[in-house]
Design a protein around this motif. Structure first.
Motif, mmCIF file in Angstrom:
data_model
loop_
_atom_site.group_PDB
_atom_site.id
_atom_site.type_symbol
_atom_site.label_atom_id
_atom_site.label_comp_id
_atom_site.label_asym_id
_atom_site.label_seq_id
_atom_site.Cartn_x
_atom_site.Cartn_y
_atom_site.Cartn_z
ATOM 1 N N LEU A 513 0.863 -1.187 0.000
ATOM 2 C CA LEU A 513 0.000 0.000 0.000
ATOM 3 C C LEU A 513 0.898 1.235 0.000
ATOM 4 O O LEU A 513 1.841 1.323 0.797
ATOM 5 N N THR A 514 0.602 2.178 -0.890
ATOM 6 C CA THR A 514 1.403 3.388 -1.029
ATOM 7 C C THR A 514 0.498 4.607 -1.097
ATOM 8 O O THR A 514 -0.503 4.604 -1.826
ATOM 9 N N SER A 515 0.846 5.640 -0.334
ATOM 10 C CA SER A 515 0.132 6.912 -0.415
ATOM 11 C C SER A 515 0.807 7.792 -1.459
ATOM 12 O O SER A 515 1.995 8.109 -1.346
ATOM 13 N N THR A 516 0.035 8.157 -2.487
ATOM 14 C CA THR A 516 0.556 9.077 -3.514
ATOM 15 C C THR A 516 0.091 10.509 -3.261
ATOM 16 O O THR A 516 0.199 11.354 -4.146
ATOM 17 N N ALA A 517 -0.414 10.755 -2.063
ATOM 18 C CA ALA A 517 -0.891 12.109 -1.732
ATOM 19 C C ALA A 517 0.263 13.101 -1.773
ATOM 20 O O ALA A 517 1.393 12.767 -1.409
ATOM 21 N N PRO A 518 -0.006 14.330 -2.203
ATOM 22 C CA PRO A 518 1.053 15.350 -2.224
ATOM 23 C C PRO A 518 1.449 15.746 -0.805
ATOM 24 O O PRO A 518 0.687 15.546 0.149
ATOM 25 N N PRO A 519 2.620 16.317 -0.644
ATOM 26 C CA PRO A 519 3.056 16.716 0.712
ATOM 27 C C PRO A 519 2.083 17.660 1.413
ATOM 28 O O PRO A 519 1.977 17.632 2.646
ATOM 29 N N ASP A 520 1.379 18.487 0.640
ATOM 30 C CA ASP A 520 0.437 19.432 1.243
ATOM 31 C C ASP A 520 -0.988 18.903 1.226
ATOM 32 O O ASP A 520 -1.954 19.679 1.146
ATOM 33 N N ALA A 521 -1.139 17.582 1.300
ATOM 34 C CA ALA A 521 -2.470 16.984 1.225
ATOM 35 C C ALA A 521 -3.403 17.510 2.302
ATOM 36 O O ALA A 521 -4.626 17.541 2.119
ATOM 37 N N ALA A 522 -2.854 17.956 3.430
ATOM 38 C CA ALA A 522 -3.697 18.464 4.517
ATOM 39 C C ALA A 522 -4.467 19.716 4.104
ATOM 40 O O ALA A 522 -5.481 20.055 4.727
ATOM 41 N N THR A 523 -3.999 20.404 3.052
ATOM 42 C CA THR A 523 -4.672 21.629 2.614
ATOM 43 C C THR A 523 -5.773 21.367 1.595
ATOM 44 O O THR A 523 -6.435 22.304 1.139
ATOM 45 N N LEU A 524 -5.944 20.105 1.190
ATOM 46 C CA LEU A 524 -7.030 19.773 0.271
ATOM 47 C C LEU A 524 -8.364 20.068 0.946
ATOM 48 O O LEU A 524 -8.453 20.148 2.181
ATOM 49 N N THR A 533 -11.740 16.143 13.049
ATOM 50 C CA THR A 533 -12.335 15.263 14.061
ATOM 51 C C THR A 533 -12.030 13.786 13.787
ATOM 52 O O THR A 533 -12.333 12.930 14.616
ATOM 53 N N ASN A 534 -11.459 13.472 12.639
ATOM 54 C CA ASN A 534 -11.084 12.090 12.339
ATOM 55 C C ASN A 534 -9.934 11.645 13.253
ATOM 56 O O ASN A 534 -9.221 12.483 13.807
ATOM 57 N N PRO A 535 -9.717 10.359 13.402
ATOM 58 C CA PRO A 535 -8.653 9.879 14.302
ATOM 59 C C PRO A 535 -7.239 10.108 13.766
ATOM 60 O O PRO A 535 -6.272 9.840 14.483
ATOM 61 N N VAL A 536 -7.110 10.565 12.513
ATOM 62 C CA VAL A 536 -5.784 10.841 11.951
ATOM 63 C C VAL A 536 -5.806 12.242 11.357
ATOM 64 O O VAL A 536 -6.863 12.779 11.020
ATOM 65 N N PRO A 537 -4.643 12.893 11.200
ATOM 66 C CA PRO A 537 -4.598 14.242 10.636
ATOM 67 C C PRO A 537 -5.121 14.271 9.201
ATOM 68 O O PRO A 537 -5.021 13.280 8.476
ATOM 69 N N PRO A 538 -5.676 15.385 8.757
ATOM 70 C CA PRO A 538 -6.109 15.515 7.354
ATOM 71 C C PRO A 538 -4.958 15.212 6.405
ATOM 72 O O PRO A 538 -3.789 15.502 6.689
ATOM 73 N N GLY A 539 -5.297 14.612 5.261
ATOM 74 C CA GLY A 539 -4.291 14.272 4.271
ATOM 75 C C GLY A 539 -3.657 12.918 4.479
ATOM 76 O O GLY A 539 -2.775 12.517 3.718
ATOM 77 N N THR A 540 -4.093 12.191 5.499
ATOM 78 C CA THR A 540 -3.551 10.867 5.804
ATOM 79 C C THR A 540 -4.397 9.796 5.103
ATOM 80 O O THR A 540 -5.622 9.890 5.059
ATOM 81 N N VAL A 541 -3.745 8.787 4.557
ATOM 82 C CA VAL A 541 -4.443 7.634 3.993
ATOM 83 C C VAL A 541 -4.512 6.554 5.079
ATOM 84 O O VAL A 541 -3.487 6.025 5.502
ATOM 85 N N ARG A 542 -5.695 6.269 5.528
ATOM 86 C CA ARG A 542 -5.894 5.264 6.583
ATOM 87 C C ARG A 542 -6.748 4.137 6.003
ATOM 88 O O ARG A 542 -7.836 4.382 5.460
ATOM 89 N N THR A 543 -6.265 2.912 6.118
ATOM 90 C CA THR A 543 -6.922 1.776 5.467
ATOM 91 C C THR A 543 -7.004 0.599 6.427
ATOM 92 O O THR A 543 -6.017 0.259 7.095
ATOM 93 N N VAL A 544 -8.172 -0.006 6.501
ATOM 94 C CA VAL A 544 -8.319 -1.271 7.215
ATOM 95 C C VAL A 544 -8.087 -2.394 6.212
ATOM 96 O O VAL A 544 -8.826 -2.533 5.233
#
Length: 637
Positions: A513-524, A533-544
């Motif tokens: 599994l690879t995140s191709t999100a840009p470094p500034d993904a939190a600003t999307l 309010t999610n359990p991870v910071p914005p711009g994070t790819v979280r997968t079960v």
């Protein structure tokens, strides 16, 4: 009666010379008699050697002719399959069929004589001759009784469209008995070839025989599909009365085990072969049900909670599409007061393939976005459909969530309307088959007899319930974060090794599994990057990550990047399903190594799938399909 002088009449000696010879032979020494018998035996032996040599030469000649014919036939099979599947030139298809029939008839004739049958009983050489004869007979049966029918089905499908866009269901019903007979022939061929043990063959023969067998067996799926299609499609397209269906439009930008969340629902009506769109409803416009619309089995509820039975967006959380579809039908009945005859599911990648057949469509924009962009509609084609639906509607086009859902539904409606007039039947079936092979198109019928026919097929999504999938492995992905970061998830599933051990066959699979999100993904936009309010910071790819081994086998073993990886394990329909959460910051990558024990039958090559094959189901994403088929060894008992 007269006699010569001096001879009296009387009985005549029948063999005076023989008697004299015997008398003389009896007077020969024993050594001379042995030399005479050795000389006679040598003559007989020489005659036998000459006969065997002549027979060997004849068999060798037949073998050379059969080999040349089989090689020519094998070379034709891929081109023939492509011609049958596509809307190619009819003359080319006919030429391929005629050539295949000539080649296979020659091969069968050369391997069907008494000398060949005797040779097949010899040690060492016998299994090789028998294998060639069986493959030749199988190919000839396919060439005579199967391939022409498949070609006729393709021709019938290509010609089934009426001027009003309806499908000629009568033409499909007319050809159905011939397709059923071809299916019976193909089953017999498959049974014969599946028992061939290429490990007993000479090395230079084993590989071409295996290639031929694989190519023939590959056709069995196409024959089974054609049989089901010509049997089921007339009724499902309203030949016996109108039918109502739901289409679940799945969005892979927010993954669920069975695909993506449900972004929109489209209602279709089929009657007398004609399909029309009744209406589309955004997923966000359907209610949240305070209690489950149907009772989930306890194992499913323990793993996935009751959300699949309460939220339309979470219908696809289960890997069993009949469960998803039945819940969707219940939700529709309770919220819209209508019963449906079936449920279909698709995603933007499958939709793009359909647009490649129909051509681009213009989709009206929501009023607010039309005013902001200065255009009333957006042209969506095969080239941009995935990018637009999975990403741009949430970013550059800045749709609100409900607007994005409505736009998706409108696009499905537009594409469906173009199917009535702009689609070539053979091309459309090829596009749907490609998507079905990646688990991007699913079909469920509310009619039990039809569903029984669909079960176990590639479009049924019966991972848990079908005996055909009992030996398969499942690798699934769920996005637990409210957002659309699954667009930035790249997945790769590969078979690393497959080994025969004293514990049976062990298959080692790498899931990367690879995140191709840009470094500034939190600003999307927050609807993409996720809320604070999610359990991870914005711009994070979280997968079960969810992994299910074969039915009845132990829980797979896991390592993550070379270290132990703990997973929660629960039973599910005779399998062990393990679940673990993976969090990736922009640019991060991780690999989970999964070691799976094959069932004893599958390990011996006697499982539900073709011998020497492993099927790994997975969640189809925006960038990767949902099925891996790999070659594995057949292990001795």
């Amino acid at each position: 009666m007269t006699t010569e002088p001096g001879l009296a009449p009387g009985p005549v000696d029948a063999a005076p010379g023989a008697a004299a010879g015997q008398a003389a032979d009896s007077r020969l020494p024993a050594r001379a008699r042995r030399r005479r018998w050795r000389r006679a035996a040598s003559i007989v032996l020489a005659a036998l050697v000459l006969a065997v040599a002549a027979a060997s030469l004849l068999v060798a000649r037949d073998a050379r002719d059969a080999q040349a014919a089989l090689e020519s036939a094998a070379a034709r099979v891929p081109a023939l399959q492509a011609a049958v599947a596509a809307s190619g030139d009819h003359a080319t298809l006919t030429a391929q069929l005629d050539g295949l029939a000539r080649d296979t008839a020659t091969a069968r004739e050369r391997t069907n004589g008494p000398l060949w049958s005797l040779g097949a009983r010899l040690p060492v050489l016998g299994p090789n001759l028998d294998a060639v004869a069986r493959v030749a007979a199988a190919l000839d049966d396919v060439a005579r009784d199967v391939a022409p029918v498949l070609a006729d089905v393709r021709t019938a499908v290509a010609a089934t469209g009426h001027a009003d866009g309806a499908v000629d269901v009568d033409a499909l019903r007319e050809i159905a008995p011939r397709v059923s007979a071809a299916h019976t022939t193909m089953d017999a061929v498959t049974t014969s070839l599946s028992t061939l043990d290429t490990t007993r063959l000479l090395a230079r023969l084993a590989e071409p025989i295996e290639t031929l067998r694989t190519r023939v067996l590959d056709m069995s799926g196409a024959v089974a599909t054609a049989d089901r299609a010509t049997t089921l499609l007339p009724a499902m397209l309203g030949a016996d009365g109108p039918r109502t269906y739901l289409v679940l439009a799945l969005t892979n930008a927010e993954l669920r085990t069975g695909g993506g969340i449900v972004g929109a629902v489209v209602e279709l009506r089929a009657e007398a072969g004609r399909v029309e769109v009744v209406r589309e409803i955004a997923g966000s416009d359907l209610p949240v049900f305070p209690t489950p619309v149907a009772e989930l089995d306890p194992q499913t509820a323990q793993i996935f909670s009751d959300r699949p039975a309460r939220f339309v967006q979470d219908l696809s959380m289960t890997p069993e599409f009949p469960t998803t579809a039945a819940l969707a039908a219940q939700m529709w009945a309770q919220s819209q007061g209508e019963q449906v005859d079936g449920v279909l599911a698709t995603d933007p990648v499958a939709l793009a393939r359909i647009l490649a057949v129909t051509g681009p469509v213009d989709v009206p924009l929501p009023p607010s976005r039309a005013a902001a962009l200065g255009v009333a509609s957006l042209s969506v084609s095969a080239d941009n459909a995935v990018q637009v639906l999975e990403h741009e509607v949430y970013t550059s086009l800045a749709f609100a969530p409900e607007e994005a859902d409505a736009f998706f539904g409108a696009l499905v409606t537009q594409a469906a309307s173009h199917l009535e007039s702009d689609a070539n039947g053979a091309d459309l079936l090829a596009a749907l088959a490609a998507s079905a092979s990646e688990h991007r198109v699913r079909v469920w019928s509310a009619h039990p007899s039809e569903q029984a026919e669909l079960s176990g097929t590639v479009i049924a999504g019966t991972f848990l319930s079908s005996p055909a999938a009992a030996d398969d492995v499942g690798v699934f992905f769920d996005d637990p974060v409210v957002g659309k970061m699954s667009w930035y998830l790249d997945t790769s599933i590969t078979l690393v090794t497959s080994q025969c051990t004293d514990r049976g066959r062990l298959d080692t699979i790498d899931v990367t599994l690879t995140s191709t999100a840009p470094p500034d993904a939190a600003t999307l936009p927050s609807y993409v990057a996720g809320l604070w309010t999610n359990p991870v910071p914005p711009g994070t790819v979280r997968t079960v990550l969810r992994v299910a081994g074969p039915q009845g086998e132990p829980t797979p073993r896991f390592e993550r990047d070379g270290q132990g990886f703990g997973m929660d394990t629960h039973p599910l329909a005779g399998r062990s399903m393990a679940s673990g959460t993976i969090t990736l910051a922009p640019g991060q990558s991780t690999t989970v190594r999964v070691t799976v024990t094959a069932s004893p039958a599958a390990g011996r090559g006697e499982g539900a799938r073709p011998a020497g094959s492993l099927w790994v189901w997975s969640t189809p994403t925006a960038h990767a399909g949902g099925l891996l088929t790999a070659t594995v060894p057949r292990c001795a008992p």
